[in-house]
Design a protein around this motif. Structure first.
Motif, mmCIF file in Angstrom:
data_model
loop_
_atom_site.group_PDB
_atom_site.id
_atom_site.type_symbol
_atom_site.label_atom_id
_atom_site.label_comp_id
_atom_site.label_asym_id
_atom_site.label_seq_id
_atom_site.Cartn_x
_atom_site.Cartn_y
_atom_site.Cartn_z
ATOM 1 N N SER A 221 71.362 46.981 72.095
ATOM 2 C CA SER A 221 70.832 48.054 70.998
ATOM 3 C C SER A 221 69.870 48.760 71.652
ATOM 4 N N MET A 223 66.395 50.850 70.017
ATOM 5 C CA MET A 223 65.871 51.011 68.724
ATOM 6 C C MET A 223 64.693 52.079 69.221
ATOM 7 N N VAL A 234 67.192 51.087 64.383
ATOM 8 C CA VAL A 234 68.202 51.115 65.434
ATOM 9 C C VAL A 234 69.284 52.306 65.274
ATOM 10 N N VAL A 237 74.173 50.999 68.909
ATOM 11 C CA VAL A 237 74.590 49.446 69.330
ATOM 12 C C VAL A 237 75.871 49.515 70.092
ATOM 13 N N ARG A 246 73.321 49.972 62.694
ATOM 14 C CA ARG A 246 72.678 51.314 62.809
ATOM 15 C C ARG A 246 71.660 51.586 61.459
#
Length: 519
Positions: A221, A223, A234, A237, A246
């Protein structure tokens, strides 16, 4: 072997017999000892016996009995003397022929026992001791050959060990080179993938696909820091990570990723079950494995965090952590470039004074909405808005105040419309509002609403003076009803605007075929 000369033997045969006898004597230690002791003893004994007989013979003339006693006594003494002399001769012969060679051989054997295999015993004769010395020398020679062979074997073995060690080192180096080449290939592929686009969502999607496929992680992921709220969001992913993650937000310093973003340092958790920080951001059931969080840094600024998950404990080596940091450096640069491009793009489509889309963006959005309307049959309306008597404001208060009024009008318009509607600056003091899926009656209502909102708003006046009030005039045109394309729609809305001006300003007019009058 010696044989008696036959009658009429030739000189050669006699010489051969003599040589054969001498050879037998030289080759036999016992014969040497016998001859060395017997011959002198016999000579001495015969000489003594001769002297005794002669003495007894002279004495027998005078006294035969006394001569016999002297002869008997002399025989006994002579025998004793002969035996004594024979013993001495044997001792001397044994010392010469036996003890000295044995001592010499013993000294050589002692040196050989200490490892001096190159020494050799002195072969002084052809007898048994000579044969023993020769055999010992042969044994030493063979031992020397064996030692040389052993040394050569050891050297060959050592060389083989060195070769095997070099081969092992070569395999290790090849493995390291292979791993390094794999890392370089991964970095190149990631760099190629993320440098192929400046669209941030697409970039992050491609990054996640490459990392999961080539780096061997189960979850990945990205961020990014929201500059407005200073939170981690986020944004992408990949792998087994849940798609609904998300948009999840974390405060800086919250959990592992928040700590990474706050400190700007990589954090590696070998076993997530033993770290309480991980539980705050882990989903239910994901309580095993290892977790790696790497900051995204560009020019000393933290852009976000990249997260790597593997289901095994202690699954990331130090080399892989360094590789993840290298990937993060590449990704941070690409993200910074994508954001810069987006900002540049926004600036190119945004009016610098009012912050709303400019004329270029207006025409692009109008083209899109007209195409959508023609495809799906939805109505599209356009409002052309102009500030009433704006020139007087500039003349009376200056352009600085006039710029503030334009910003205030743009803000009032944006606060009144829907999210899908578009407010754009057309030029000067003119604005356009695009209303997707809105017909003419509803567009007239929206225009009236906007007119009232601007009239009720307080605009910034000169410093130390009260706020200003302004009004607007608006023209309304609808696609399909008043025009069939973008150019016609703008022309009809502009015509309606001037109709509103002609009717006295501060009002809304629909598109009607009237001649344009001066405002």
């Amino acid at each position: 072997m010696w044989v008696q000369h036959p009658p009429g033997a030739s000189p050669e045969q006699r010489r051969y017999n003599r040589l054969n006898v001498l050879s037998r004597i030289r080759q036999s230690l016992a014969l040497k000892l016998i001859l060395a002791s017997a011959i002198p003893s016999a000579v001495v004994l015969l000489a003594g016996l001769g002297a005794l007989v002669a003495h007894s013979h002279r004495l027998s003339v005078r006294d035969p009995a006394m001569a016999f006693d002297e002869l008997r006594t002399g025989a006994i003494l002579g025998t004793l003397l002969a035996l004594t002399f024979a013993g001495m001769t044997i001792a001397l012969a044994a010392r010469h022929f036996l003890l000295k060679p044995i001592q010499g051989l013993s000294r050589v054997m002692a040196r050989a026992e200490l490892g001096e295999f190159l020494v050799r015993a002195r072969v002084q004769s052809e007898d048994e001791l000579g044969k023993l010395a020769r055999s010992f020398n042969t044994m030493l020679a063979r031992i020397t050959d064996m030692a040389v062979a052993d040394i050569e074997a050891k050297e060959s073995l050592a060389k083989m060990e060195r070769d095997l060690s070099l081969q092992a080192e070569l395999r290790t180096v090849n493995a390291r080179l292979g791993a390094h080449v794999g890392e370089m290939e991964l970095l190149l592929e990631v760099s190629h993938a993320i440098s192929g686009t400046l669209d941030l969502p697409e970039l992050l999607e491609m990054l996640g696909g490459q990392v999961c496929a080539r780096f061997g992680v189960s979850e990945f992921s990205v961020m990014l820091v929201d500059d407005a709220t200073h939170q981690l969001v986020v944004e992408a992913v990949s792998g087994d990570a849940p798609r609904n993650a998300r948009g999840t937000r974390f405060h800086l310093g919250e959990g592992i990723t928040g700590e990474v973003a706050a400190r700007g340092q990589t954090i590696y958790i070998e076993n997530v079950a033993s770290d309480p920080r991980y539980a705050r951001q882990a989903r239910p059931g994901r309580d095993k494995g290892s977790f790696l969080a790497v900051p995204l840094k560009s020019k000393g600024r933290i852009l976000g965090v990249m997260n790597f998950n593997r289901p095994q404990e202690n699954a990331f080596s130090q080399q892989e952590i360094r590789l993840a940091e290298a990937i993060a450096a590449q990704a941070a640069l690409a993200i910074a470039n994508a954001r810069l491009y987006q900002q540049t793009l926004e600036l190119s489509f945004t009016d610098a004074l009012t912050g709303v889309p400019n004329r270029r963006q207006l025409f692009l959005r109008l083209e899109n909405e007209v195409s959508r309307s023609l495809r799906f049959g939805d109505p599209v309306s356009l409002l052309m808005i102009d500030l009433d008597l704006f020139k007087r404001i500039n003349d009376a208060h200056g352009h600085t105040v006039g710029d503030g009024v334009l910003r205030g009008v743009a803000l009032a318009l944006r606060r009144t419309i829907r999210k899908i509607d578009i407010v754009a600056r057309y030029g000067g003091e003119e604005f356009c509002v695009v209303l997707p899926r809105v017909g003419k009656p509803e567009a007239l209502e929206v225009a009236e609403k906007l007119r009232r909102a601007v009239a009720a708003a307080s605009m910034p006046g000169p410093e130390g003076h009260p706020a200003l009030s302004v009004t607007i005039s608006a023209g309304v045109a609808t696609l399909g009803t008043d025009a069939q394309d973008v150019a016609g729609l703008i022309e009809k809305a502009d015509t309606a605007l001037y109709e509103a001006k002609r009717l006295g300003r501060d009002r809304v007019a629909m598109a009607v075929p009237v001649q344009r009058a001066s405002a």
